[in-house]
Design a protein around this motif. Structure first.
Motif, PDB file in Angstrom:
ATOM      1  N   ALA A   9     -11.662  -1.547  28.897  1.00 17.85           N
ATOM      2  CA  ALA A   9     -12.967  -2.016  28.437  1.00 17.85           C
ATOM      3  C   ALA A   9     -13.695  -0.918  27.676  1.00 17.85           C
ATOM      4  CB  ALA A   9     -13.802  -2.483  29.635  1.00 17.85           C
ATOM      5  N   GLN A  10     -13.603   0.314  28.164  1.00 18.04           N
ATOM      6  CA  GLN A  10     -14.250   1.412  27.450  1.00 18.04           C
ATOM      7  C   GLN A  10     -13.602   1.615  26.083  1.00 18.04           C
ATOM      8  OE1 GLN A  10     -13.637   5.853  28.063  1.00 18.04           O
ATOM      9  NE2 GLN A  10     -15.569   5.571  29.160  1.00 18.04           N
ATOM     10  N   ARG A  12     -12.067  -0.559  24.209  1.00 16.32           N
ATOM     11  CA  ARG A  12     -12.446  -1.631  23.291  1.00 16.32           C
ATOM     12  C   ARG A  12     -13.833  -1.404  22.692  1.00 16.32           C
ATOM     13  NH1 ARG A  12      -9.964  -4.847  27.357  1.00 16.32           N
ATOM     14  NH2 ARG A  12     -12.018  -5.330  28.265  1.00 16.32           N
ATOM     15  N   SER A  13     -14.725  -0.810  23.467  1.00 18.04           N
ATOM     16  CA  SER A  13     -16.103  -0.634  23.002  1.00 18.04           C
ATOM     17  C   SER A  13     -16.239   0.414  21.906  1.00 18.04           C
ATOM     18  CB  SER A  13     -17.008  -0.272  24.190  1.00 18.04           C
ATOM     19  OG  SER A  13     -16.784   1.062  24.621  1.00 18.04           O
ATOM     20  N   ILE A  14     -15.267   1.330  21.804  1.00 19.20           N
ATOM     21  CA  ILE A  14     -15.343   2.399  20.796  1.00 19.20           C
ATOM     22  C   ILE A  14     -14.006   2.547  20.065  1.00 19.20           C
ATOM     23  CG2 ILE A  14     -17.201   3.734  21.878  1.00 19.20           C
ATOM     24  CD1 ILE A  14     -15.057   5.480  23.194  1.00 19.20           C
ATOM     25  N   LYS A  15     -13.240   1.459  20.011  1.00 18.98           N
ATOM     26  CA  LYS A  15     -11.873   1.507  19.498  1.00 18.98           C
ATOM     27  C   LYS A  15     -11.793   2.062  18.079  1.00 18.98           C
ATOM     28  CE  LYS A  15      -7.756  -1.374  18.761  1.00 18.98           C
ATOM     29  NZ  LYS A  15      -7.488  -0.837  17.403  1.00 18.98           N
ATOM     30  N   LYS A 241     -16.487  10.483  22.442  1.00 17.92           N
ATOM     31  CA  LYS A 241     -17.062   9.955  23.678  1.00 17.92           C
ATOM     32  C   LYS A 241     -18.328  10.677  24.121  1.00 17.92           C
ATOM     33  CE  LYS A 241     -12.920   7.952  25.795  1.00 17.92           C
ATOM     34  NZ  LYS A 241     -12.155   7.840  27.055  1.00 17.92           N
ATOM     35  N   HIS A 244     -21.799   9.193  23.882  1.00 21.97           N
ATOM     36  CA  HIS A 244     -22.012   8.001  24.706  1.00 21.97           C
ATOM     37  C   HIS A 244     -22.233   8.332  26.178  1.00 21.97           C
ATOM     38  CE1 HIS A 244     -20.743   5.221  21.465  1.00 21.97           C
ATOM     39  NE2 HIS A 244     -19.810   6.136  21.197  1.00 21.97           N
ATOM     40  N   TRP A 248     -23.543   5.896  29.227  1.00 15.65           N
ATOM     41  CA  TRP A 248     -22.592   5.428  30.238  1.00 15.65           C
ATOM     42  C   TRP A 248     -23.043   5.840  31.643  1.00 15.65           C
ATOM     43  CZ3 TRP A 248     -17.724   7.418  27.196  1.00 15.65           C
ATOM     44  CH2 TRP A 248     -17.409   6.485  26.194  1.00 15.65           C
ATOM     45  N   GLU A 347     -18.987  -0.733  32.167  1.00 12.24           N
ATOM     46  CA  GLU A 347     -18.780  -2.101  31.683  1.00 12.24           C
ATOM     47  C   GLU A 347     -18.732  -3.138  32.803  1.00 12.24           C
ATOM     48  OE1 GLU A 347     -17.305   1.098  29.149  1.00 12.24           O
ATOM     49  OE2 GLU A 347     -16.677   0.470  31.158  1.00 12.24           O
TER      50      GLU A 347
END
Length: 369
Positions: A9-10, A12-15, A241, A244, A248, A347
């Motif tokens: 999930a992480q 996908r959020s910053i792919k 990362k 973020h 997070w 997430e």
């Protein structure tokens, strides 16, 4: 199944940003150290409020080099805890020194400063507090004792990226600090990585040489060093990362507050954020009796859990005879027997969190799901 942590999930959020960063390193061919690692070092040092960050290939390597730079070696002792991952103690043993283990605070599971004095001997060189589960140790008291006895303080901040103590971030609280960027951490690489953080230029210079075969310039080996260099791809990923991380961590704290409200109201033994601490909840660990039965119940309900850590280091077969234990460590034993880590990651959805609470309350206090 609700996972304990959801790395997909992480990603996908910053792919897009991650993919571009990796491709940038591949195109540069700076696969070991290089510009991305150097840039990350500066950014992470600034984030921690320190002067220097030295990137390495794992948190264990960070501990090893910090200890060596601090003058820890054969004939010396380092005071730390048994309520930690074995790497904390293993790194001390790598230097030839003796780990001296004391008990932890019953609220936080971090090193109990009131037990330090009884563990100090003429051989003591350093105190190594572990910032457990995302919360710092009681650093004012620890540093005061260290100064009184001429000892160095080495933070094991492997679980504490972004955690703070009275407004100062982990990494700036002792003489030198060690971070892990294992993928599951609040700030995690796409593989193994770590860093040493300090504002002591002499310590930083020593660590930089030690991580790269003890070199002070190409082929000028002035120390017996190691190949502990960070890979370029990990530096690039961590640079993506890091901006973020605070967001997070805020999400983790919001989930933890919701767990607190739901579970604490029902009388469960929930994590305690000590006054003056900013807990970033790498782990949200409740304490329960009959832990195995509780875990089985949650698994049947489709909920993954973890245990950090079921067997303290002083009871591990590989380390039991290699450490000196001061006292019976009763609090450590209770933490090891009772802590249960619940799903917690930025997430995580509110519905998932509520399912965790319902299943846990059903088995622990008999509330209907």
């Amino acid at each position: 199944m609700i996972p304990l942590i959801d790395l997909a999930a992480q990603y996908r959020s910053i792919k897009s940003d991650i993919d571009q960063a990796v491709l940038r390193v591949l195109a540069s061919t700076q696969y070991t150290l290089g510009d991305e690692v150097t840039a990350f070092e500066g950014e992470f040092a600034a984030y921690c409020g320190a002067q220097h960050a030295i990137a390495v290939n794992s948190g264990t390597s960070a501990l090893h080099l910090a200890l060596l730079a601090a003058g820890v070696g054969p004939g010396t002792e380092v005071i730390t805890v048994s309520m930690t991952f074995v790497a904390t103690v293993a790194a001390i043993l790598y230097t030839g020194a003796t780990p001296v283990l004391i008990d932890v605070d019953p609220r936080t599971g971090t090193l109990d400063p009131g037990l330090i004095e009884a563990a100090i001997t003429p051989r003591t060189r350093a105190i190594l507090p572990v910032h457990l589960h995302g919360q710092t140790a009681e650093m004012d008291a620890i540093c005061e004792i260290a100064r009184a006895h001429g000892l160095l303080v080495i933070e094991d901040a492997a679980q504490a990226q972004g955690a703070a103590y009275h407004g100062a971030r982990a990494g700036s609280l002792g003489d030198i600090a060690c971070f892990s960027f294992y993928p599951s951490k609040n700030l995690g690489a796409c593989g193994e990585a770590g860093a040493i953080v300090t504002s002591d230029s002499a310590l930083a210079d020593t660590v930089r040489m030690l991580r790269d075969w003890g070199q002070a310039g190409r082929y000028n080996h002035v120390l017996q060093g190691y190949n502990y260099r960070m890979e370029g791809i990990q530096g690039a990923v961590l640079r993506v990362k890091l901006p973020h991380l605070d967001r997070w961590n805020d999400a983790r704290r919001q989930h933890a507050a919701a767990y607190d409200a739901r579970l604490g109201a029902a009388g469960l033994d929930i994590p305690q954020e000590a006054p003056g601490r900013h807990h970033v909840y790498y782990v949200y660990a409740v304490r329960v009796a009959e832990r195995d039965a509780v875990r089985e119940h949650l698994l049947k309900a489709g909920i993954s859990t973890g245990v950090h850590y079921p067997v303290p280091v002083h009871r591990q077969p590989a380390y039991a005879d290699a450490v000196r234990v001061v006292g019976a460590l009763p609090v450590t034993e209770r933490f090891a027997a009772q802590t249960l880590s619940l799903p917690l990651y930025p997430e995580l959805s509110g519905d998932q969190r509520e399912r965790v609470c319902e299943a846990l309350l059903e088995v622990c206090v008999g509330q209907p799901a």
